[in-house]
Design an enzyme around this catalytic site. Sequence first.
Site, PDB file in Angstrom:
ATOM      1  N   LYS A   1      -7.759   1.684  -3.099  1.00 40.46           N
ATOM      2  CA  LYS A   1      -7.433   1.237  -1.734  1.00 40.46           C
ATOM      3  C   LYS A   1      -7.580   2.389  -0.732  1.00 40.46           C
ATOM      4  CE  LYS A   1      -5.136  -0.875   1.659  1.00 40.46           C
ATOM      5  NZ  LYS A   1      -5.389  -2.104   2.333  1.00 40.46           N
TER       6      LYS A   1
ATOM      7  N   LYS B   1      -1.721   5.033   8.643  1.00 42.33           N
ATOM      8  CA  LYS B   1      -0.906   5.124   7.420  1.00 42.33           C
ATOM      9  C   LYS B   1      -1.798   5.410   6.201  1.00 42.33           C
ATOM     10  CE  LYS B   1       1.613   2.275   4.136  1.00 42.33           C
ATOM     11  NZ  LYS B   1       2.142   0.985   3.727  1.00 42.33           N
TER      12      LYS B   1
ATOM     13  N   THR C   1       0.880  -1.177   0.000  1.00 41.42           N
ATOM     14  CA  THR C   1       0.000   0.000   0.000  1.00 41.42           C
ATOM     15  C   THR C   1       0.911   1.219   0.000  1.00 41.42           C
ATOM     16  OG1 THR C   1      -1.673  -1.151   1.288  1.00 41.42           O
ATOM     17  CG2 THR C   1      -1.802   1.252   1.244  1.00 41.42           C
TER      18      THR C   1
HETATM   19  P1  NAD Z   1       5.881  -5.907   7.252  1.00 46.90           P
HETATM   20  O1  NAD Z   1       6.659  -4.766   7.831  1.00 46.90           O
HETATM   21  O2  NAD Z   1       5.538  -7.074   8.114  1.00 46.90           O
HETATM   22  O3  NAD Z   1       6.671  -6.498   5.964  1.00 46.90           O
HETATM   23  C1  NAD Z   1       7.411  -5.714   5.077  1.00 46.90           C
HETATM   24  C2  NAD Z   1       8.678  -6.502   4.777  1.00 46.90           C
HETATM   25  O4  NAD Z   1       9.436  -5.806   3.785  1.00 46.90           O
HETATM   26  C3  NAD Z   1       9.593  -6.670   5.993  1.00 46.90           C
HETATM   27  O5  NAD Z   1       9.854  -8.048   6.184  1.00 46.90           O
HETATM   28  C4  NAD Z   1      10.860  -5.886   5.608  1.00 46.90           C
HETATM   29  O6  NAD Z   1      12.053  -6.452   6.126  1.00 46.90           O
HETATM   30  C5  NAD Z   1      10.814  -5.977   4.100  1.00 46.90           C
HETATM   31  N1  NAD Z   1      11.579  -4.951   3.423  1.00 46.90           N
HETATM   32  C6  NAD Z   1      11.548  -3.607   3.603  1.00 46.90           C
HETATM   33  N2  NAD Z   1      12.381  -2.995   2.731  1.00 46.90           N
HETATM   34  C7  NAD Z   1      12.936  -3.993   1.983  1.00 46.90           C
HETATM   35  C8  NAD Z   1      13.871  -4.005   0.923  1.00 46.90           C
HETATM   36  N3  NAD Z   1      14.433  -2.879   0.463  1.00 46.90           N
HETATM   37  N4  NAD Z   1      14.217  -5.191   0.387  1.00 46.90           N
HETATM   38  C9  NAD Z   1      13.676  -6.336   0.860  1.00 46.90           C
HETATM   39  N5  NAD Z   1      12.780  -6.393   1.861  1.00 46.90           N
HETATM   40  C10 NAD Z   1      12.427  -5.235   2.422  1.00 46.90           C
HETATM   41  O7  NAD Z   1       4.583  -5.263   6.613  1.00 46.90           O
HETATM   42  P2  NAD Z   1       3.227  -6.025   6.163  1.00 46.90           P
HETATM   43  O8  NAD Z   1       2.248  -5.990   7.268  1.00 46.90           O
HETATM   44  O9  NAD Z   1       3.607  -7.318   5.523  1.00 46.90           O
HETATM   45  O10 NAD Z   1       2.686  -5.010   5.054  1.00 46.90           O
HETATM   46  C11 NAD Z   1       3.255  -4.942   3.756  1.00 46.90           C
HETATM   47  C12 NAD Z   1       2.421  -3.985   2.927  1.00 46.90           C
HETATM   48  O11 NAD Z   1       1.072  -4.453   2.875  1.00 46.90           O
HETATM   49  C13 NAD Z   1       2.371  -2.562   3.513  1.00 46.90           C
HETATM   50  O12 NAD Z   1       2.435  -1.643   2.465  1.00 46.90           O
HETATM   51  C14 NAD Z   1       1.024  -2.534   4.224  1.00 46.90           C
HETATM   52  O13 NAD Z   1       0.481  -1.217   4.310  1.00 46.90           O
HETATM   53  C15 NAD Z   1       0.195  -3.433   3.313  1.00 46.90           C
HETATM   54  N6  NAD Z   1      -0.956  -4.065   3.985  1.00 46.90           N
HETATM   55  C16 NAD Z   1      -0.813  -4.665   5.200  1.00 46.90           C
HETATM   56  C17 NAD Z   1      -1.926  -5.256   5.808  1.00 46.90           C
HETATM   57  C18 NAD Z   1      -1.801  -5.923   7.160  1.00 46.90           C
HETATM   58  O14 NAD Z   1      -2.846  -6.250   7.761  1.00 46.90           O
HETATM   59  N7  NAD Z   1      -0.596  -6.181   7.659  1.00 46.90           N
HETATM   60  C19 NAD Z   1      -3.175  -5.229   5.166  1.00 46.90           C
HETATM   61  C20 NAD Z   1      -3.283  -4.658   3.900  1.00 46.90           C
HETATM   62  C21 NAD Z   1      -2.161  -4.068   3.322  1.00 46.90           C
END
Ligand code: NAD
Length: 295
Positions: A169, A244, A94
Amino acid sequence: MAKIGFIGLGNMGLPMAGNLVKSGHEVAGFDLVAGNVEQAVRQGVKAVASPADAARDVEVFITMLPAGKDTLDVWGGGMLAAAAPGTLFVDSSTIDVTSARAAHALAAAQNMLSLDAPVSGGVGGARAATLTFMCGGAGEAFAKAKPILEVMGQRVVHCGAAGAGQAAKICNNLMLGISMIGVCEAFVLAEKLGLSHQALFDVASTSSGQCWALTSYCPVPGPVPNAPSNNAYKAGFASALMLKDLKLAQEAAAAAGATTPLGAAAAQLFGLHNAWGEGRTDFSGIIHLIRGKAP
Ligand code: NAD
C-alpha cells in the site's frame, strides 16, 4: 454465512460493514462515535458495547481504524482474549508496517489467524464494493479471509507474509504521490509555454508520460470528465490521506535503510499543501501549490 465483528464504522468502515450485511453476513459493530454506530444499525449492523463484545462468538474480526496505535489498542485491549482460538483477525486500516507486524504477533501469541489487508479505492470503492485489498499474512489466514473480502472488493491480492499488505500500500502510494506532482509540474510548465491542457493530455496520455495520475485524476479540469479537478477538487483522495501515506513511506524507508529522495520531497510538498488548509481537498489540487496560486 459468517458471524463478523467490525470495529471502526467511519467513512470507509460504515459502507464496508453495510456491504457485508447486504450479502447475508451477520455483523456486530462498534465505534467510539455514537452517530456512526446509529448509521450502521440502520444498515442492519448489530451494535455492541465494546470491541471485546464484538469479538465474542465471531469467526472473523475486522478493524478499519485511523492509525497503528488504534489497531494495537483495539487488538490488544481484551478482544483477543474474548475471541475463540483460531478466529481470524483482519486489519484493513492503513498503518505503519512495524505496528502491523506487532498486531500479527499479538494475534499469534493467542493462537489466532491474522491478516493485514489495507485497501485502495477510497470511499467510492467502499460504497460500490470495488476496493482492492492488499494482504499480508499466512496462506491459511488469506484463504479464510478471501471470500469475505471479495464481498467488499473487486481484487484481493496476497502480497506475502505479515506486513506485506501495508508495504504494498505505501509503496504504491509513494509512486502515486510522486507521479501526481510530476504531472502537475508538466501542466504548469505547459501553461507558461503556451501549450494547451488538452494538447498536453492528448500527447502524454498516449506517450511515455502516461500514468494513472494523468489519465484518471488529471489535475486540470477538462481532459478527464470524472476527475476531481472537474468537481472543484472535491476528494476523491484527500490530500491529508496522501500526506499520511507519504509519511508512513518515509518512516518505513528510514527503518529499512531505503533511500527515497523524491518521496521525501513529495511528503514535504503535500505537508505544505495541507498547511495551506487544503487537506480535505483532492490530492490533485496540489497543482495550485505548484502554480504558486491559491485555488
Ligand atoms: P474515519 O476517521 O472516517 O474512520 C475511522 C473510525 O474509527 C472513526 O469512526 C473513529 O471513531 C473510529 N475509531 C477510532 N478509534 C477507535 C477505537 N479505539 N474503537 C472504535 N472505533 C474507533 O477514517 P476512514 O476514512 O474510514 O479511514 C479508515 C482507514 O482507512 C484509515 O487507516 C485510512 O488511512 C484508510 N483509508 C481511507 C481511505 C479514504 O478514502 N477515506 C482510502 C484508503 C484507505
